[in-house]
Design a protein around this motif. Structure first.
Motif, mmCIF file in Angstrom:
data_model
loop_
_atom_site.group_PDB
_atom_site.id
_atom_site.type_symbol
_atom_site.label_atom_id
_atom_site.label_comp_id
_atom_site.label_asym_id
_atom_site.label_seq_id
_atom_site.Cartn_x
_atom_site.Cartn_y
_atom_site.Cartn_z
ATOM 1 N N HIS A 70 0.820 -1.193 0.000
ATOM 2 C CA HIS A 70 0.000 0.000 0.000
ATOM 3 C C HIS A 70 0.866 1.259 0.000
ATOM 4 C CE1 HIS A 70 -4.045 -1.862 0.945
ATOM 5 N NE2 HIS A 70 -3.220 -2.878 1.037
ATOM 6 N N GLN A 71 0.252 2.330 -0.478
ATOM 7 C CA GLN A 71 0.952 3.607 -0.535
ATOM 8 C C GLN A 71 0.778 4.323 0.796
ATOM 9 O OE1 GLN A 71 0.010 5.830 -3.960
ATOM 10 N NE2 GLN A 71 1.225 7.614 -3.402
ATOM 11 N N TRP A 72 1.900 4.577 1.493
ATOM 12 C CA TRP A 72 1.822 5.178 2.811
ATOM 13 C C TRP A 72 2.159 6.663 2.784
ATOM 14 C CZ3 TRP A 72 5.089 0.583 5.032
ATOM 15 C CH2 TRP A 72 4.279 -0.569 5.065
ATOM 16 N N ASP A 73 2.959 7.097 1.824
ATOM 17 C CA ASP A 73 3.260 8.522 1.649
ATOM 18 C C ASP A 73 3.702 9.179 2.954
ATOM 19 O OD1 ASP A 73 2.653 8.563 -1.098
ATOM 20 O OD2 ASP A 73 0.509 8.805 -0.693
ATOM 21 N N LEU A 74 4.869 8.758 3.438
ATOM 22 C CA LEU A 74 5.398 9.290 4.693
ATOM 23 C C LEU A 74 6.189 10.565 4.436
ATOM 24 C CD1 LEU A 74 6.634 5.941 6.289
ATOM 25 C CD2 LEU A 74 4.348 6.934 6.312
ATOM 26 N N VAL A 75 5.532 11.551 3.850
ATOM 27 C CA VAL A 75 6.168 12.817 3.512
ATOM 28 C C VAL A 75 5.259 13.957 3.947
ATOM 29 C CG1 VAL A 75 7.501 11.901 1.569
ATOM 30 C CG2 VAL A 75 5.163 12.714 1.192
ATOM 31 N N CYS A 76 5.815 15.159 3.917
ATOM 32 C CA CYS A 76 5.081 16.392 4.234
ATOM 33 C C CYS A 76 4.446 16.307 5.612
ATOM 34 C CB CYS A 76 4.057 16.681 3.128
ATOM 35 S SG CYS A 76 4.850 17.002 1.515
ATOM 36 N N ASP A 77 3.125 16.358 5.710
ATOM 37 C CA ASP A 77 2.481 16.332 7.025
ATOM 38 C C ASP A 77 2.692 15.011 7.748
ATOM 39 O OD1 ASP A 77 1.574 18.878 6.623
ATOM 40 O OD2 ASP A 77 -0.415 18.279 5.929
ATOM 41 N N SER A 78 3.037 13.952 7.031
ATOM 42 C CA SER A 78 3.240 12.624 7.632
ATOM 43 C C SER A 78 4.709 12.267 7.775
ATOM 44 C CB SER A 78 2.537 11.550 6.779
ATOM 45 O OG SER A 78 1.154 11.788 6.712
ATOM 46 N N GLN A 79 5.613 13.239 7.586
ATOM 47 C CA GLN A 79 7.038 12.924 7.607
ATOM 48 C C GLN A 79 7.518 12.486 8.996
ATOM 49 O OE1 GLN A 79 9.395 16.367 6.623
ATOM 50 N NE2 GLN A 79 8.163 17.743 7.891
ATOM 51 N N ALA A 80 6.798 12.858 10.057
ATOM 52 C CA ALA A 80 7.190 12.448 11.410
ATOM 53 C C ALA A 80 6.962 10.961 11.651
ATOM 54 C CB ALA A 80 6.412 13.260 12.442
ATOM 55 N N LEU A 81 6.221 10.289 10.763
ATOM 56 C CA LEU A 81 5.950 8.866 10.958
ATOM 57 C C LEU A 81 7.194 8.010 10.748
ATOM 58 C CD1 LEU A 81 2.472 8.500 9.216
ATOM 59 C CD2 LEU A 81 2.981 8.652 11.669
ATOM 60 N N LYS A 82 8.129 8.492 9.923
ATOM 61 C CA LYS A 82 9.353 7.716 9.713
ATOM 62 C C LYS A 82 10.196 7.634 10.982
ATOM 63 C CE LYS A 82 13.776 7.679 7.299
ATOM 64 N NZ LYS A 82 14.655 8.333 6.310
ATOM 65 N N PRO A 83 10.561 8.750 11.634
ATOM 66 C CA PRO A 83 11.287 8.613 12.911
ATOM 67 C C PRO A 83 10.467 7.900 13.982
ATOM 68 C CG PRO A 83 10.707 10.909 12.491
ATOM 69 C CD PRO A 83 10.447 10.162 11.233
ATOM 70 N N MET A 84 9.139 7.989 13.896
ATOM 71 C CA MET A 84 8.318 7.255 14.849
ATOM 72 C C MET A 84 8.504 5.757 14.662
ATOM 73 S SD MET A 84 4.184 7.308 15.396
ATOM 74 C CE MET A 84 4.206 9.062 15.746
ATOM 75 N N ALA A 85 8.597 5.304 13.407
ATOM 76 C CA ALA A 85 8.832 3.892 13.136
ATOM 77 C C ALA A 85 10.190 3.453 13.688
ATOM 78 C CB ALA A 85 8.756 3.618 11.634
ATOM 79 N N GLN A 86 11.202 4.310 13.564
ATOM 80 C CA GLN A 86 12.515 3.982 14.114
ATOM 81 C C GLN A 86 12.467 3.908 15.635
ATOM 82 O OE1 GLN A 86 15.076 7.032 12.476
ATOM 83 N NE2 GLN A 86 15.554 5.813 10.661
ATOM 84 N N PHE A 87 11.737 4.834 16.247
ATOM 85 C CA PHE A 87 11.605 4.815 17.700
ATOM 86 C C PHE A 87 10.905 3.536 18.167
ATOM 87 C CE2 PHE A 87 9.080 5.636 21.511
ATOM 88 C CZ PHE A 87 10.063 6.072 22.391
#
Length: 568
Positions: A148-165
């Motif tokens: 699926h397309q998750w588009d972890l950019v712009c307003d959702s860019q904080a989701l990437k470091p959240m995944a690392q955390f």
């Protein structure tokens, strides 16, 4: 006779130890790959808003063919930083007036813009898909599974470091769970279960239908990876003689270095994150299968009263090492005689609180835990953001792994020459000083800054090699896995905090480096308070530690007496 003497009888460095080292270190390569994969699978490519004039084939008919894509981009997407197309905004309507040579691009701010309501268009020149973008389909077992397309950019860019955390928090939980579990159920059983969990969860991650499911699978995978790392190190320590312990633990640490190089090579050849995830997951099933051949730690079996099984494992190792006759001389009575003191002390239950039972244990526990924390905090704070260090993440990730190899090989020699305590303190302090040096280097000297960062990470690799050996030697067998588990918890707690420190850079750019450098320097100085364990036998009980402390104090007292007499 102690267990070290029993190990000498069956062989403390022979064919079995060589086979065991290969079998246990090989999975470490894939453990590291899972930890570093998001430097590639979660890369954020260049992107812009989807616009009808450029990206809708049916809309192209209404556009004059004389207009090239660059011109269409100018009237559809406002310029962002560095005069590149804005990544998160688009014009509500095409700005045809921008085609007028008398109109400057700076007038775009007066036009109405909107966020990317119809999605984004990504640059796939480096990676065909990442978890940030829309994944490509995978054909497996004749069933088409679409990511699926998750588009972890712009307003959702904080989701990437959240995944690392979340992933690093999984390592913290795994250290808290698998340390006590290994002391209760055995090293081999927990290791085998961790291999199976690693294989299943890492494979399932490639088919995660949603981002929350992806995060959950990565969390559980991280728990399993810690179980593998902890029990691998403990089995190597407890089955190897004191003279060869540094060698096998250095090989174990090198597994992490080669793992960084391996994942870089695989990611360079496979640019689809789903396939990359599957490729680094498949070998875990093989590890699970052959792990049934591995023997349980005889040291753990004997100290927990499982004499018959401990005897069986000792005789089995003796046969593999070509000492079957010597192994046949071992009996239950011999083991009882050898481990009488250890078995009597095992009647008192061991717990995490036992690590604070005596002043000697409290000192070792606190300082070794700080050393683990310094490694996790500094290393993961820097290495989990390779894209932020430069554009060529393949080169940077590969260099970190390559530099780590000679650093850890050199630690093999230094551990024998300098000892555990001086090397632990020196490696931490040098790593911190290299990072602090970057604060004084101008940003224009990018090559020098990268070199200092890589050198600092190399010194941190030496610190990691030292603490994995040092921690196993500082604590008795009945508490060793709890101590290692506590250290791993500290390392994972530090790794969770490390990436968060980068957020302080929005206020003061130099502040993250100041913190990353200061912490290992201070903890390196504190490590000088730890006792030296070079060439000492592994302690099996708390009384062994007390006897070592008394013996050291006696020798020190005698040395001062002799020196005073000489002066007189």
């Amino acid at each position: 006779m102690a267990f070290s003497e029993l190990l000498d009888i069956v062989g403390g460095l022979g064919r079995f130890q060589a086979l065991q080292t290969v079998a246990l270190v090989a999975p470490i390569l894939w453990v590291t790959s899972h930890s570093m994969i998001e430097n590639f699978s979660a890369t954020v490519p260049s992107h812009r808003c989807w616009v009808s004039l450029l990206d809708n084939n049916t809309a192209q008919v209404s556009v004059p063919k004389v207009l090239d894509p660059g011109t269409l981009l100018t009237i559809s997407i406002p310029p962002g930083p560095n005069n590149e197309p804005h990544r998160c905004r688009r014009f509500r309507q095409p700005q045809w007036q921008l085609l007028n040579t008398n109109t400057t691009a700076t007038n775009w701010s007066e036009a109405a813009t909107e966020p990317c309501l119809d999605g984004w268009v990504y640059d796939h020149s480096t990676f065909t898909s990442t978890i940030v973008t829309k994944g490509s389909p995978i054909l497996m077992s004749s069933v088409l599974l679409l990511s699926h397309q998750w588009d972890l950019v712009c307003d959702s860019q904080a989701l990437k470091p959240m995944a690392q955390f979340i992933y690093l928090a999984g390592m913290l939980v795994g250290a808290a769970v698998y340390g006590p579990a290994s002391d209760r159920f055995g090293r081999k059983l927990v290791l085998t279960w961790s291999y199976l969990q690693m294989a299943v969860l890492s494979t399932a991650t490639a088919f995660a239908p949603t981002f929350p499911v992806y995060c959950l699978l990565r969390f559980l995978l991280a728990c399993a990876l810690v179980g593998v790392m902890m029990n691998t190190a403990t089995l190597l320590i407890e089955w190897t003689s004191a003279q060869a312990r540094v060698l096998v633990m250095t090989l174990n640490a090198l597994g992490f270095s080669f793992g960084q190089v391996l994942v870089t090579a695989v990611a360079y050849g496979v640019r689809d994150w789903n396939l990359l995830q599957l490729l680094i997951s498949a070998p875990s099933f093989l590890c699970f299968v052959y792990s049934w051949w591995l023997p349980e730690s005889a040291r753990w079996l004997l100290t927990t009263g499982r004499l018959e099984r401990g005897l069986h494992e000792l005789q089995r190792v003796a046969a593999i090492n070509g000492k079957r006759t010597a192994g046949d001389t071992l009996t239950i009575d011999v083991l009882l005689s050898a481990m009488q003191e250890d078995l009597s002390m095992n009647q008192a239950p061991s717990s995490l609180g036992s690590l604070l039972h005596t002043p000697e244990l409290r000192l070792r526990t606190c300082l070794s835990t700080l050393c683990w924390f310094a490694f996790g905090f500094t290393f993961y704070g820097l290495v989990m953001d390779m894209q932020g260090l430069g554009s060529n993440i393949f080169l940077l990730q590969g260099l970190v792994g390559v530099v780590d190899i000679p650093a850890k090989i050199g630690s093999l020699l230094l551990l024998g020459c300098l000892g555990r305590r001086p090397l632990q303190a020196l490696s931490l302090m040098l790593s911190g000083l290299c990072i602090l040096g970057n604060v004084l280097v101008p940003h224009e000297l990018g090559a020098l800054r990268s070199a200092l960062a890589i050198l600092g990470l190399g010194c941190m690799g030496t610190a990691f090699t030292c603490i994995t050996i040092y921690c196993g030697e500082l604590f008795p067998t009945v508490l060793r896995m709890r101590a290692v588990g506590l250290g791993q918890m500290a390392a994972r707690g530090g790794s969770c905090l490390g990436p968060l420190v980068r957020l302080l850079g929005t206020h003061r750019p130099a502040l993250p480096l100041l913190i990353y450098g200061t912490v290992p320097v201070l903890i390196g100085l504190a490590a000088l308070l730890l006792p030296e364990t070079r060439n000492l036998p592994l302690p099996d009980t708390i009384e062994d530690l007390q006897n070592q402390a008394v013996k050291k104090a006696t020798q020190s007292s005698q040395g001062h007496t002799v020196l005073h007499s000489t002066r007189l």
